[in-house]
Write an enzyme that holds these catalytic residues in place. Sequence first.
Site, PDB file in Angstrom:
ATOM      1  N   LEU A 125     -17.680  -6.909  -3.876  1.00 40.00           N
ATOM      2  CA  LEU A 125     -17.141  -7.778  -2.836  1.00 40.00           C
ATOM      3  C   LEU A 125     -17.029  -7.089  -1.481  1.00 40.00           C
ATOM      4  O   LEU A 125     -16.667  -7.742  -0.492  1.00 40.00           O
ATOM      5  CB  LEU A 125     -15.778  -8.321  -3.256  1.00 40.00           C
ATOM      6  CG  LEU A 125     -15.792  -9.321  -4.416  1.00 40.00           C
ATOM      7  CD1 LEU A 125     -14.370  -9.766  -4.757  1.00 40.00           C
ATOM      8  CD2 LEU A 125     -16.659 -10.536  -4.089  1.00 40.00           C
ATOM      9  N   TYR A 160      -0.733   1.424  -4.132  1.00 38.60           N
ATOM     10  CA  TYR A 160      -1.062   0.080  -4.611  1.00 38.60           C
ATOM     11  C   TYR A 160      -0.124  -0.955  -3.984  1.00 38.60           C
ATOM     12  O   TYR A 160      -0.568  -1.961  -3.419  1.00 38.60           O
ATOM     13  CB  TYR A 160      -0.972   0.025  -6.135  1.00 38.60           C
ATOM     14  CG  TYR A 160      -1.032  -1.373  -6.700  1.00 38.60           C
ATOM     15  CD1 TYR A 160      -2.209  -2.120  -6.648  1.00 38.60           C
ATOM     16  CD2 TYR A 160       0.096  -1.966  -7.266  1.00 38.60           C
ATOM     17  CE1 TYR A 160      -2.264  -3.409  -7.149  1.00 38.60           C
ATOM     18  CE2 TYR A 160       0.047  -3.250  -7.784  1.00 38.60           C
ATOM     19  CZ  TYR A 160      -1.124  -3.967  -7.715  1.00 38.60           C
ATOM     20  OH  TYR A 160      -1.175  -5.245  -8.207  1.00 38.60           O
TER      21      TYR A 160
END
Length: 285
Positions: free
Chosen positions: A54, A138
């Site tokens: 992506l 994260y």
Amino acid sequence: MAIPIKIALSGAAGNLGRILRTALPELGYKVRSAGGRTELRLLFPDEDIMHGDLREPEVVDKLLDGIDVLVHMAGTSVERPLAEIIENNLIALHAVYEGARRHRVKRIIFASSNHAFGMHPVEHTLHQGTCYRPDGFYGLSKMWGEGMARMYWDKHGIESVCLRIGSASETPPANRRHLSTWLGVEDLIHLVQRAIEAPDVGYAEVWGVSANSRAYCDMSEPNQIGYAPRQNAEQWASQAEGIAVHADPVASQYQGGPFVVHDYTPMEARPGRALGAAPSKKDES
């Protein structure tokens, strides 16, 4: 007869993607599922599947051509080195939003995370508008992703629903922390369906947990999409509450659990503290 909403599902090979890849067509949506860099195998005849990186515009174009709503579940979903987080959760997300501009995609449903708030102590209750306190790279990437979603609504008119997902699982809560963060499959599917179908959301942030009695976030507050969870982790409390989330006791003090202790500097080793000094209440807040 209403025209079916055309859905793209990224991250279809992941834990949540596998559930939604089956559930969304069963709800009547026309779905194109993308499996990242690994080729998917057909689950049923005529399934619309693809794969690819992506970060590459041509892959994004293939995913979003003719799409109304993107359910974006792709990206790194655990704590990893910063370079990997940047590639998968920042650069790829930017490529996806730029693709949405090119293809006039109406809405993106972004898989955010409770780890954008993981450094809040377990005693704190999270409300709409509570400040971010990411527990690692994260969680930081999800904070950044929510900011990108906000910007693309304000500047380009692409709607976003940021789902601050907790511990989504097909199985019962595995430990004491999950009694607060668990998201059952029925509620996950309901959450995503409401994110797809709620009218005129603009930009929205929604806590992605079940109606847990011990939820860290205030689930009594109304949300913009009409998400009304029905499952509750408390029914498994007798099995889970005696199980620590991590061997390090620090993990039990903060909402992020085991993510917190990754590369964590103990209080006594932090700048300005004498070695061996006990932490103050301010340190722990």
